[in-house]
Design a protein around this motif. Sequence first.
Motif, short mmCIF file in Angstrom:
data_model
loop_
_atom_site.label_atom_id
_atom_site.label_comp_id
_atom_site.label_asym_id
_atom_site.label_seq_id
_atom_site.Cartn_x
_atom_site.Cartn_y
_atom_site.Cartn_z
N UNK A 89 4.07 -0.02 3.56
CA UNK A 89 4.49 -0.22 2.17
C UNK A 89 4.28 1.03 1.33
N UNK A 90 4.91 1.00 0.17
CA UNK A 90 4.85 2.09 -0.81
C UNK A 90 3.59 1.92 -1.67
N UNK A 91 2.71 2.92 -1.65
CA UNK A 91 1.45 2.80 -2.39
C UNK A 91 1.68 2.75 -3.90
N UNK A 92 2.80 3.25 -4.41
CA UNK A 92 3.05 3.23 -5.84
C UNK A 92 3.58 1.88 -6.34
N UNK A 93 4.47 1.29 -5.56
CA UNK A 93 5.12 0.04 -5.99
C UNK A 93 4.59 -1.19 -5.30
N UNK A 94 3.91 -1.01 -4.13
CA UNK A 94 3.46 -2.15 -3.34
C UNK A 94 4.57 -2.79 -2.52
N UNK A 169 -3.07 -7.53 2.39
CA UNK A 169 -3.46 -8.57 1.43
C UNK A 169 -4.65 -8.11 0.58
N UNK A 170 -5.61 -7.44 1.19
CA UNK A 170 -6.76 -6.97 0.42
C UNK A 170 -6.37 -5.85 -0.54
N UNK A 171 -5.41 -5.03 -0.15
CA UNK A 171 -4.89 -4.00 -1.06
C UNK A 171 -4.27 -4.67 -2.29
N UNK A 172 -3.51 -5.75 -2.07
CA UNK A 172 -2.91 -6.47 -3.19
C UNK A 172 -3.97 -7.19 -4.02
N UNK A 173 -4.94 -7.81 -3.36
CA UNK A 173 -5.99 -8.52 -4.09
C UNK A 173 -6.82 -7.57 -4.97
N UNK A 174 -6.96 -6.33 -4.51
CA UNK A 174 -7.77 -5.36 -5.26
C UNK A 174 -6.96 -4.59 -6.29
N UNK A 175 -5.69 -4.96 -6.45
CA UNK A 175 -4.84 -4.22 -7.38
C UNK A 175 -4.51 -2.82 -6.89
N UNK A 176 -4.46 -2.64 -5.56
CA UNK A 176 -4.12 -1.35 -4.99
C UNK A 176 -5.27 -0.37 -4.92
#
Length: 495
Positions: A89-94, A169-176
């Motif tokens: 995935x794209x680290x800027x947009x998710x 999922x953890x990246x999303x849960x932590x707000x990136x």
Amino acid sequence: MSRSHLLVFDHGTTSIRACIMDGSGAIIARAQQGFEQIYPQPGWVEHDPKTLWEFTLQVAQAALTTAGLGWENIAATGLTNQRETVILWDRQTGKPVHNAIVWQCRRTAEACELLKQNGHAAMIQQKTGLVIDAYFSASKIQWLLRNVPECQTLLADNRLLFGTVDTYILWRLSGGKCHVTDMTNASRTMLYNIHQREWDADLLALFDIPRTLLPEVIPSNQRFGVMDLALTGGIEVPLAGIAGDQQAALHGQKCWMPGTAKSTYGTGAFLVMNTGQTPVHSAQGLLTTLATDAEGQPAYALEGAIFFAGAALEWLSKKLDVIEDMREVDTLAGSIPHNEGVYLVPAFAGLGAPYWDANARGAVFGITQDTGKAHLVRAALESMAYQTKAVLDAMQVEAGLSLETLRVDGGVTRSNVLVQFLADMLNVPVERADDPELTAKGAGYLAGLAVGFWQNPEEIKQLAEQTERFEPAMSAPERARLMQGWQQAVNRVLS
């Protein structure tokens, strides 16, 4: 009520669950959401990452509501997950660049065969403990980098990230903010050196995968961040406790000492034996992997991966209409005293341990005019036990350890016919956990240790648990006869 509970996500292959645990180790509430399996072509399996994320939020809120709790009551959030599945995935947009490529997907089988032919098998096994197979993450990442043009654009801008499901999922849960995985998941990528415990430069070069894509690898019992405050109404909830589903189940079964083992039966079946601080490399197709000890620190384990267990019953149900309701499985299987020579080899996408044949295909042998639904259902259940025995026989020899009891869990173990047949074929007692959520509990124990919810493993060991014990009751000649029939069937599907 403040900080009195844990929230644990269990990201499976066909569904996502959120479980709320209390201090006694009990699951007091759960919410589950199934999701679609995507099959772009035969042998290919994908998931929609957007769906995985949206359903994560849905089940979390549903579980909290059911429990009558809010985020202020959660001491930590832990996670366990389907392993090997790949998301970029794209680290800027998710935004993911492609659907997740699932562990079952065989699209890279040909590339893996080429690696074997070019002589890389010994080096890869020595470093990672794994055999070369499309099952693992490395060849899936390589496929995405070569086949999705957006990957190269994002790479050039240092915006492309890789993760297994836990990482995404953890990246999303932590707000990136947290791009992490734990050692148990890293050890399944075929890119992680399990001896040096780091991403391996030689393997990254072999698969042409840039190091910049990869997450930080942490111990399974570590607190590593907090949830995005926008998700929790401004309440700080620690993120702690990660383990791949099979290692989480091993921890949940409290198989913390060398020689203890569990087998989990879900979509696939996975037999895992703790070997302590000594890695055992297999010559018989078993996997050496990282698991956890009582404290949640790294330990080694031997694993046999069986690709199709409950999925064989699902095939009988959804594709052949043999089973109308899964609750009738035992009634059908128990309506005949034995298999009458019928064997089902569920090699729908190849065979895993100890055969490792990506080109094997499923078959049913021994059909006569008298063969009916009951025979097929019984043969599907028995196939799980035959494969487990083949794995366990190899495991005990190579580890030099003798198994005294096998602990089992997973939805398919609700079948008494299966569990009794397991005890009969393995010739050891089998203990069935009464709790269907041991995978989630394992991750919960790790999260709880990380934040001091429980002070030490001894507290967890004393938590109440219920098991049912099945004793072997089959004669040695009958066991040998049945296993011989199974091996003959397998030999006829091997490529």
